[in-house]
Design a protein around this motif. Structure first.
Motif, PDB file in Angstrom:
ATOM      1  N   ILE A  51       0.821  -1.211   0.000  1.00 15.18           N
ATOM      2  CA  ILE A  51       0.000   0.000   0.000  1.00 15.18           C
ATOM      3  C   ILE A  51       0.856   1.262   0.000  1.00 15.18           C
ATOM      4  O   ILE A  51       0.537   2.234  -0.676  1.00 15.18           O
ATOM      5  CB  ILE A  51      -0.971  -0.017   1.198  1.00 15.18           C
ATOM      6  N   LEU A  52       1.976   1.234   0.722  1.00 20.97           N
ATOM      7  CA  LEU A  52       2.815   2.426   0.813  1.00 20.97           C
ATOM      8  C   LEU A  52       3.779   2.572  -0.366  1.00 20.97           C
ATOM      9  O   LEU A  52       4.118   3.678  -0.744  1.00 20.97           O
ATOM     10  CB  LEU A  52       3.605   2.411   2.127  1.00 20.97           C
ATOM     11  N   GLU A  53       4.217   1.436  -0.917  1.00 26.96           N
ATOM     12  CA  GLU A  53       5.192   1.447  -2.012  1.00 26.96           C
ATOM     13  C   GLU A  53       4.769   0.465  -3.098  1.00 26.96           C
ATOM     14  O   GLU A  53       5.453  -0.523  -3.359  1.00 26.96           O
ATOM     15  CB  GLU A  53       6.568   1.068  -1.475  1.00 26.96           C
ATOM     16  N   PRO A  54       3.637   0.700  -3.751  1.00 27.71           N
ATOM     17  CA  PRO A  54       3.098  -0.284  -4.695  1.00 27.71           C
ATOM     18  C   PRO A  54       4.001  -0.576  -5.892  1.00 27.71           C
ATOM     19  O   PRO A  54       3.958  -1.674  -6.430  1.00 27.71           O
ATOM     20  CB  PRO A  54       1.773   0.328  -5.150  1.00 27.71           C
ATOM     21  N   GLU A  55       4.850   0.377  -6.274  1.00 27.08           N
ATOM     22  CA  GLU A  55       5.712   0.168  -7.437  1.00 27.08           C
ATOM     23  C   GLU A  55       6.826  -0.826  -7.156  1.00 27.08           C
ATOM     24  O   GLU A  55       7.320  -1.479  -8.063  1.00 27.08           O
ATOM     25  CB  GLU A  55       6.359   1.493  -7.900  1.00 27.08           C
ATOM     26  N   THR A  56       7.236  -0.938  -5.895  1.00 24.05           N
ATOM     27  CA  THR A  56       8.398  -1.767  -5.570  1.00 24.05           C
ATOM     28  C   THR A  56       8.056  -3.034  -4.799  1.00 24.05           C
ATOM     29  O   THR A  56       8.933  -3.819  -4.503  1.00 24.05           O
ATOM     30  CB  THR A  56       9.409  -0.950  -4.736  1.00 24.05           C
ATOM     31  N   ALA A  68      -6.218  -6.424  -3.608  1.00 28.56           N
ATOM     32  CA  ALA A  68      -7.276  -5.530  -4.097  1.00 28.56           C
ATOM     33  C   ALA A  68      -7.201  -4.160  -3.441  1.00 28.56           C
ATOM     34  O   ALA A  68      -7.609  -3.154  -4.025  1.00 28.56           O
ATOM     35  CB  ALA A  68      -8.649  -6.151  -3.845  1.00 28.56           C
ATOM     36  N   LEU A  69      -6.659  -4.101  -2.237  1.00 29.09           N
ATOM     37  CA  LEU A  69      -6.581  -2.836  -1.503  1.00 29.09           C
ATOM     38  C   LEU A  69      -5.370  -1.993  -1.894  1.00 29.09           C
ATOM     39  O   LEU A  69      -5.225  -0.868  -1.430  1.00 29.09           O
ATOM     40  CB  LEU A  69      -6.575  -3.109  -0.007  1.00 29.09           C
ATOM     41  N   GLN A  70      -4.528  -2.512  -2.761  1.00 25.98           N
ATOM     42  CA  GLN A  70      -3.328  -1.783  -3.160  1.00 25.98           C
ATOM     43  C   GLN A  70      -3.666  -0.446  -3.823  1.00 25.98           C
ATOM     44  O   GLN A  70      -2.892   0.492  -3.748  1.00 25.98           O
ATOM     45  CB  GLN A  70      -2.483  -2.643  -4.091  1.00 25.98           C
ATOM     46  N   GLY A  71      -4.826  -0.348  -4.422  1.00 23.37           N
ATOM     47  CA  GLY A  71      -5.239   0.885  -5.089  1.00 23.37           C
ATOM     48  C   GLY A  71      -5.365   2.081  -4.162  1.00 23.37           C
ATOM     49  O   GLY A  71      -5.339   3.228  -4.620  1.00 23.37           O
ATOM     50  N   VAL A  72      -5.473   1.858  -2.847  1.00 26.11           N
ATOM     51  CA  VAL A  72      -5.589   2.995  -1.931  1.00 26.11           C
ATOM     52  C   VAL A  72      -4.308   3.815  -1.891  1.00 26.11           C
ATOM     53  O   VAL A  72      -4.315   4.941  -1.413  1.00 26.11           O
ATOM     54  CB  VAL A  72      -6.024   2.594  -0.498  1.00 26.11           C
ATOM     55  N   ALA A  73      -3.223   3.264  -2.418  1.00 29.66           N
ATOM     56  CA  ALA A  73      -1.953   4.006  -2.457  1.00 29.66           C
ATOM     57  C   ALA A  73      -2.109   5.329  -3.202  1.00 29.66           C
ATOM     58  O   ALA A  73      -1.409   6.298  -2.907  1.00 29.66           O
ATOM     59  CB  ALA A  73      -0.867   3.160  -3.112  1.00 29.66           C
TER      60      ALA A  73
END
Length: 146
Positions: free
Chosen positions: A95-100, A111-116
């Motif tokens: 969630i805090l660093e979705p790119e890495t 599914a919750l990764q989009g909250v980033a």
């Protein structure tokens, strides 16, 4: 298409949360509060020999917080306390660093990764997890995201 599926999963868990209610035989319990959004959650855990036998939650909050609580409880039943803490770390990174970060091991939690993309919502998604860890560590103080 995948984004739509994730959004539907979050809405489904937000509207019809799983494992919602007081766990009468819980031996770990903690309250959490997100003052910015108004989310309040209590996590109840039945832990035996280092294994999460059951986990439930109660509370009021936004759809993100409720969905995160629901997905968390589904994912963690039957896992060890060490696994739960490891998953929390992976979830928080996603969630805090979705790119890495990798979401391979997160299953539906991804599914919750989009909250980033919405920094104010990150605390909504992570509140149940911080509350869970505090319950497992038997902390006495209410978890607060501020």
């Amino acid at each position: 298409m995948l984004q739509e599926l994730y959004q539907e999963l979050i809405l489904d868990h937000g509207r019809s949360p799983r494992n919602h209610g007081v766990l009468a035989d819980a031996n770990c319990q903690q309250e959490g509060h997100n003052p910015l959004c108004g989310d309040r959650v209590t996590v109840y855990v039945l832990e035996q020999a280092g294994v999460i036998k059951d986990v439930q939650f109660t509370g009021d909050g936004c759809a993100i917080c409720i969905a995160s609580s629901s997905l968390m409880t589904e994912f963690l039943k039957g896992r060890t306390v060490a696994e739960a803490k490891q998953v929390f770390s992976q979830f928080q990174s996603a969630i805090l660093e979705p790119e890495t970060s990798s979401t391979v091991e997160l299953g539906k939690l991804a599914a919750l990764q989009g909250v980033a993309r919405y920094p104010m919502r990150v605390k909504c998604a992570t509140l149940p997890w911080h509350t869970l860890v505090a319950a497992l560590d038997k902390e006495k103080k209410t978890v607060c995201t501020e």
